[in-house]
Design a protein around this motif. Structure first.
Motif, PDB file in Angstrom:
ATOM      1  N   SER A   1       0.827  -1.213   0.000  1.00 18.19           N
ATOM      2  CA  SER A   1       0.000   0.000   0.000  1.00 18.19           C
ATOM      3  C   SER A   1       0.857   1.256   0.000  1.00 18.19           C
TER       4      SER A   1
ATOM      5  N   SER B   1      -0.634  -7.736  -9.616  1.00 15.98           N
ATOM      6  CA  SER B   1      -1.680  -7.433 -10.597  1.00 15.98           C
ATOM      7  C   SER B   1      -2.763  -6.571  -9.952  1.00 15.98           C
ATOM      8  N   ALA B   2      -3.584  -5.972 -10.792  1.00 14.43           N
ATOM      9  CA  ALA B   2      -4.709  -5.173 -10.301  1.00 14.43           C
ATOM     10  C   ALA B   2      -5.630  -6.038  -9.444  1.00 14.43           C
ATOM     11  N   ASP B   3      -5.832  -7.288  -9.838  1.00 11.58           N
ATOM     12  CA  ASP B   3      -6.678  -8.198  -9.057  1.00 11.58           C
ATOM     13  C   ASP B   3      -6.092  -8.454  -7.676  1.00 11.58           C
ATOM     14  N   GLU B   4      -4.779  -8.624  -7.598  1.00 12.03           N
ATOM     15  CA  GLU B   4      -4.131  -8.867  -6.303  1.00 12.03           C
ATOM     16  C   GLU B   4      -4.232  -7.657  -5.373  1.00 12.03           C
TER      17      GLU B   4
ATOM     18  N   ASP C   1      -6.738  -5.364  -5.596  1.00 11.26           N
ATOM     19  CA  ASP C   1      -8.138  -4.970  -5.461  1.00 11.26           C
ATOM     20  C   ASP C   1      -8.613  -5.140  -4.015  1.00 11.26           C
ATOM     21  N   GLY C   2      -9.267  -4.126  -3.502  1.00  8.00           N
ATOM     22  CA  GLY C   2      -9.804  -4.172  -2.147  1.00  8.00           C
ATOM     23  C   GLY C   2      -8.870  -3.601  -1.090  1.00  8.00           C
ATOM     24  N   TYR C   3      -7.623  -3.352  -1.440  1.00 10.65           N
ATOM     25  CA  TYR C   3      -6.674  -2.766  -0.491  1.00 10.65           C
ATOM     26  C   TYR C   3      -6.663  -1.252  -0.619  1.00 10.65           C
TER      27      TYR C   3
ATOM     28  N   LYS D   1      -0.319   0.961 -16.682  1.00  7.14           N
ATOM     29  CA  LYS D   1      -1.368   0.443 -17.590  1.00  7.14           C
ATOM     30  C   LYS D   1      -1.035   0.663 -19.035  1.00  7.14           C
TER      31      LYS D   1
END
Length: 169
Positions: free
Chosen positions: A119, A148-151, A153-155, A169
């Motif tokens: 973060s 990755s963006a998926d990894e 995501d949510g943080y 990107k």
């Protein structure tokens, strides 16, 4: 010839000078990277845990926190004992220079004080295999750059990390 290095050596945190004695306790371990910080207070989700003060400029190091694209600080406080977790209890907001309780759950006395290193860290000085044990554990932690963006995501992510991700990107 003496070095003209403008970045001072970090001031070591000592047992005799706790910087947040009302907020956290440090459990020291002789094992490398085995020490940790634990909460002495109950706080609701999103509450400010502590202001980040008393810092000094630093270099990318295992003890530093990245504050911008190319800047790091040494905390010079017992906050340095807040370890990484993929299910963190805290957020280190480097724009506001504050540590907050995560938005998803309150902090309880005795909880481990942890934050998600990617973060704030684009590229870790010393990558490591995470052993946090969380169901969402990301495994190898080397910074946001390699995730990755998926990894991610949510943080919650610091602004400089979000900017660097957008540029990727």
């Amino acid at each position: 010839m003496p070095s003209a290095d403008p970045i001072p050596t970090p001031v070591p945190v000592t047992e005799s000078l706790p910087t947040h004695p009302d907020r956290l306790r440090v459990n020291r371990s002789p094992k490398a990277f085995g020490s940790g910080a634990y909460s002495l207070v109950d706080l609701p989700a999103g509450a400010v845990f502590a202001s980040i003060t008393g810092t000094s400029p630093g270099r990318k190091a295992y003890t530093s926190v990245q504050t911008g694209r190319d800047t790091h600080i040494e905390l010079n406080s017992d906050l340095v004992y807040c370890n990484h977790s993929c299910a963190p209890s805290l957020v280190f907001d480097m724009a506001r220079m504050e540590v907050r309780v995560g938005d998803d759950k309150p902090l309880k006395v005795g909880d481990a004080l942890t934050f998600f290193y990617p973060s704030s860290e684009w590229e870790m000085d010393q990558p490591f295999q995470c052993t946090c044990g969380a169901s969402e554990c990301r495994g190898w932690i080397s910074g946001a750059k390699t995730m990755s963006a998926d990894e991610l995501d949510g943080y919650w992510l610091n602004g400089h990390i979000a900017e660097l991700l957008n540029e990727r990107k």
